[in-house]
Design a protein around this motif. Structure first.
Motif, short mmCIF file in Angstrom:
data_model
loop_
_atom_site.label_atom_id
_atom_site.label_comp_id
_atom_site.label_asym_id
_atom_site.label_seq_id
_atom_site.Cartn_x
_atom_site.Cartn_y
_atom_site.Cartn_z
N GLY A 29 13.17 15.90 0.60
CA GLY A 29 13.34 15.15 -0.65
C GLY A 29 12.79 13.74 -0.62
N LYS A 30 12.16 13.37 0.49
CA LYS A 30 11.59 12.03 0.59
C LYS A 30 10.15 12.09 1.09
CE LYS A 30 15.99 9.66 1.40
NZ LYS A 30 16.74 8.74 2.30
N ILE A 31 9.37 11.08 0.72
CA ILE A 31 7.99 10.98 1.19
C ILE A 31 7.77 9.57 1.71
CG2 ILE A 31 5.54 11.25 0.63
CD1 ILE A 31 6.40 12.81 -1.86
N GLU A 32 7.38 9.48 2.97
CA GLU A 32 7.02 8.18 3.53
C GLU A 32 5.53 7.96 3.28
OE1 GLU A 32 6.91 5.83 7.83
OE2 GLU A 32 7.99 7.75 7.65
N LEU A 33 5.23 7.05 2.36
CA LEU A 33 3.85 6.78 1.99
C LEU A 33 3.32 5.62 2.81
CD1 LEU A 33 4.19 7.04 -1.89
CD2 LEU A 33 3.10 8.71 -0.37
N GLY A 34 2.14 5.82 3.41
CA GLY A 34 1.53 4.77 4.21
C GLY A 34 0.82 3.74 3.36
N THR A 35 0.24 2.76 4.00
CA THR A 35 -0.52 1.73 3.30
C THR A 35 -1.72 2.37 2.62
OG1 THR A 35 0.13 0.09 4.94
CG2 THR A 35 -1.79 -0.44 3.58
N PRO A 36 -1.92 2.11 1.31
CA PRO A 36 -3.01 2.76 0.59
C PRO A 36 -4.38 2.18 0.94
CG PRO A 36 -1.94 1.18 -0.84
CD PRO A 36 -1.14 1.22 0.44
N ARG A 37 -5.38 3.03 1.04
CA ARG A 37 -6.77 2.61 1.17
C ARG A 37 -7.43 2.87 -0.17
NH1 ARG A 37 -5.40 5.43 5.60
NH2 ARG A 37 -6.45 7.32 4.87
N LEU A 38 -7.78 1.81 -0.85
CA LEU A 38 -8.30 1.89 -2.22
C LEU A 38 -9.75 1.45 -2.29
CD1 LEU A 38 -5.21 0.29 -3.96
CD2 LEU A 38 -6.09 2.55 -4.56
N THR A 39 -10.51 2.07 -3.19
CA THR A 39 -11.84 1.56 -3.49
C THR A 39 -11.68 0.26 -4.29
OG1 THR A 39 -11.90 2.99 -5.45
CG2 THR A 39 -12.92 3.84 -3.45
#
Length: 276
Positions: A216-226
């Protein structure tokens, strides 16, 4: 952008929407006399029934591409959507005759075509209906001969589904993404549970990040964005969506709708893209 809170209004008794008891599949084999009838191949309760069409007065209105659906639980509750507006109520069944009462629905106008579908569906669902199940199809028929046809639809999986981003949520207020961000299914996320990643587009820029899914949880990492620049409203929505990354969010899937919720009540709503 469009910001809204949905309100419920009580509607007169509306009858209808699916069999909550033991309905015999239409055309299914029956057991010997005195035995219980054969079970439908798809259970009526606990199933999401998508409205295919409604026929009233000899005129058929197709519903593909709308939100029209019906679902029933074992406690006698009926919930769903008439095409744009959600509804809920209580349900009772006697044999293959179903009656749903005390319906409350949201009140939004969604254009002439959808409004016509909703009006026709509401009228077709009034009074007593006969319900029959055959395979993955449910048919509800009124005393006048009007009918609603529905198809069972399985829920979407988190991983592998293209989740189309529809709204940013801030303290329970959902604000729709700008049209340019949602046009042509541009803003989306796809989770790869095996690889532990998520990728997609936040409305303007492509995004990639680690994503670890646990209960029920998602550990989201640091985003790499254009690094593209878009108009102000799109960038504002994208910046809010980006704040969900680099933290742990909770997720909930309501059939084909995904809700992600992070800290301080910030979140997003997404819908599963139709399978091609």
């Amino acid at each position: 952008m469009h910001t809204q809170r949905k309100t419920l209004s009580t509607v007169g008794a509306v009858s209808a929407v699916a069999a909550l008891g033991l309905l015999t599949a239409c055309g299914a084999d029956k057991t010997s006399a005195g035995d219980a009838p054969a079970e439908p191949s798809v259970p009526v309760t606990g199933t999401h029934w998508t409205v295919d069409s409604v026929t009233a007065g000899g005129k058929k209105i197709d519903a593909p591409g709308t939100k029209a659906h019906v679902a029933f639980d074992k406690k006698g509750r009926a919930t769903g959507n008439f095409g744009c507006n959600g509804f809920g109520g209580t349900a009772s069944v006697k044999g293959d005759t179903i009656t749903v009462d005390k319906i409350a629905k949201t009140e939004m106008s969604c254009g002439d075509e959808i409004d016509k579908l909703e009006t026709t569906l509401t009228e077709a669902l009034k009074g007593k209906l006969k319900a029959s199940v055959k395979g993955d199809k449910l048919t509800l028929t009124t005393a006048k001969g009007d009918s609603i046809t529905l198809t069972s639809e399985p829920p979407a999986e988190l991983a592998g589904t293209k989740w189309l981003l529809k709204a940013v949520v801030e303290k329970e207020v959902a604000t729709s993404l700008p049209e340019s961000a949602s046009k042509a299914d541009k803003a989306h996320l796809i989770f790869d549970e095996k690889a532990g990643t998520v990728h997609g587009n936040l409305g303007c820029n492509e995004v990639n990040a680690k994503a670890t899914v646990t209960d029920g949880k998602i550990e989201l990492g640091t985003p790499r964005l254009t690094r593209k620049m878009c108009d102000g409203e799109v960038m504002k929505a994208e910046q809010n969506l980006a704040k969900l990354f680099g933290s742990t969010v909770t997720y909930e899937i309501d059939h084909r709708t995904l809700h992600l919720t992070g800290k301080d009540g910030l979140g997003l709503n997404a819908e599963a893209a139709a399978k091609k």
